[in-house]
Design a protein around this motif. Structure first.
Motif, PDB file in Angstrom:
ATOM      1  N   VAL A   1      48.869  32.119  -3.957  1.00 30.00           N
ATOM      2  CA  VAL A   1      49.238  30.711  -3.833  1.00 30.00           C
ATOM      3  C   VAL A   1      48.017  29.949  -3.334  1.00 30.00           C
ATOM      4  O   VAL A   1      47.270  30.435  -2.482  1.00 30.00           O
ATOM      5  N   ARG A   2      47.810  28.759  -3.886  1.00 26.30           N
ATOM      6  CA  ARG A   2      46.618  27.966  -3.597  1.00 26.30           C
ATOM      7  C   ARG A   2      47.012  26.799  -2.692  1.00 26.30           C
ATOM      8  O   ARG A   2      47.644  25.847  -3.146  1.00 26.30           O
ATOM      9  N   LEU A   3      46.660  26.890  -1.414  1.00 31.23           N
ATOM     10  CA  LEU A   3      47.157  25.934  -0.429  1.00 31.23           C
ATOM     11  C   LEU A   3      46.030  25.116   0.170  1.00 31.23           C
ATOM     12  O   LEU A   3      45.121  25.647   0.787  1.00 31.23           O
ATOM     13  N   GLY A   4      46.121  23.810  -0.032  1.00 27.49           N
ATOM     14  CA  GLY A   4      45.151  22.899   0.542  1.00 27.49           C
ATOM     15  C   GLY A   4      45.769  22.077   1.646  1.00 27.49           C
ATOM     16  O   GLY A   4      45.665  22.399   2.826  1.00 27.49           O
ATOM     17  N   THR A   5      46.460  20.992   1.296  1.00 26.64           N
ATOM     18  CA  THR A   5      47.013  20.042   2.253  1.00 26.64           C
ATOM     19  C   THR A   5      47.804  20.711   3.368  1.00 26.64           C
ATOM     20  O   THR A   5      47.593  20.436   4.551  1.00 26.64           O
ATOM     21  N   LEU A   6      48.709  21.563   3.009  1.00 26.17           N
ATOM     22  CA  LEU A   6      49.592  22.180   4.001  1.00 26.17           C
ATOM     23  C   LEU A   6      48.834  23.074   4.963  1.00 26.17           C
ATOM     24  O   LEU A   6      49.199  23.178   6.140  1.00 26.17           O
ATOM     25  N   LEU A   7      47.762  23.675   4.498  1.00 25.13           N
ATOM     26  CA  LEU A   7      47.049  24.669   5.303  1.00 25.13           C
ATOM     27  C   LEU A   7      45.869  24.071   6.058  1.00 25.13           C
ATOM     28  O   LEU A   7      45.712  24.310   7.257  1.00 25.13           O
TER      29      LEU A   7
END
Length: 230
Positions: free
Chosen positions: A217-223
């Motif tokens: 999973v590719r997580l930007g904003t949340l992470l």
């Protein structure tokens, strides 16, 4: 929230999604999408134990990679121009956006020159949106046949981007279709080793993606707290 708190929140969401779908937590990998954040925050992500880093522009990623002295495992997650392959090979271990034969051939040539192997995801435009990159599901079989002889580019799975929707449940059919396509391709025996990986799901829909079989999973904003994902 602090970075530690965001990581803890993401971990709890992943575990819950795994529990709901009868999967093991260790079967799901996080790619921290750091393309819009600073070198310092990227370093902090690594310091917190997130190993996989996702970037989409060589001109921005290479200075980070060099400053971090190659720490982490780097994933190229955006559209890759063939002329930029020289900047990616040797720094990025994974390419999530293999979408045309000419790119596969350039990756093969550059990887051979450096005596290395690149792990790639075949990008499939499952939703059919014109704004999305990737081959069509119907083109996947022929693509795998055309790349079967490559020795430096190892296609390990499929990648897709779901439409941006208000309700993550609306993305479920896209994720499910990618998983089913992977299984159909494996049944045809087109690759030396079965395709095992599915790169799908971002901050707004990753839990549904995990329930449908995502292994990355590719997580930007949340992470990382700001920015957007590709």
């Amino acid at each position: 929230m602090s970075l530690k708190e965001r990581i803890k929140h993401v971990e709890s969401c992943i575990q819950a999604a795994c529990d709901r779908s009868g999967r093991k937590r260790e079967d799901v990998n996080i790619v921290a999408v750091t393309k819009y954040v600073s070198l310092e925050l990227t370093r902090s992500v690594l310091d917190e134990g997130i190993v996989h880093i996702g970037e989409n522009r060589p001109q921005n990623a290479v200075p980070k990679w060099e400053a971090l002295q190659g720490r982490g495992v780097w994933h190229f997650i955006g559209h890759l121009q063939s002329r930029k392959v020289k900047d990616v090979i040797g720094r990025f271990q994974y390419i999530h956006s293999l979408d045309r034969l000419s790119l596969a051939l350039e990756l093969e040539k550059r990887a051979a020159a450096l005596d290395t192997t690149i792990l790639a995801f075949l990008q499939v435009n499952v939703s059919g949106e014109e704004s999305k990159q990737g081959i069509t599901p119907e083109e996947a079989t022929e693509f795998l046949k055309e790349t079967a002889s490559l020795t430096r580019v190892k296609i390990i799975g499929l990648m897709t981007m779901a439409p941006i929707v208000d309700d993550p449940e609306q993305a479920r059919p896209v994720f499910r279709k990618l998983r089913e396509l992977r299984d159909e391709l494996n049944a045809q025996g087109l690759t030396k080793e079965p395709l095992t990986e599915l790169s799908m799901g971002m901050s707004d829909d990753f839990e549904v993606a995990i329930e449908e079989g995502a292994t990355w999973v590719r997580l930007g904003t949340l992470l990382v707290g700001k920015g957007e994902e590709t």
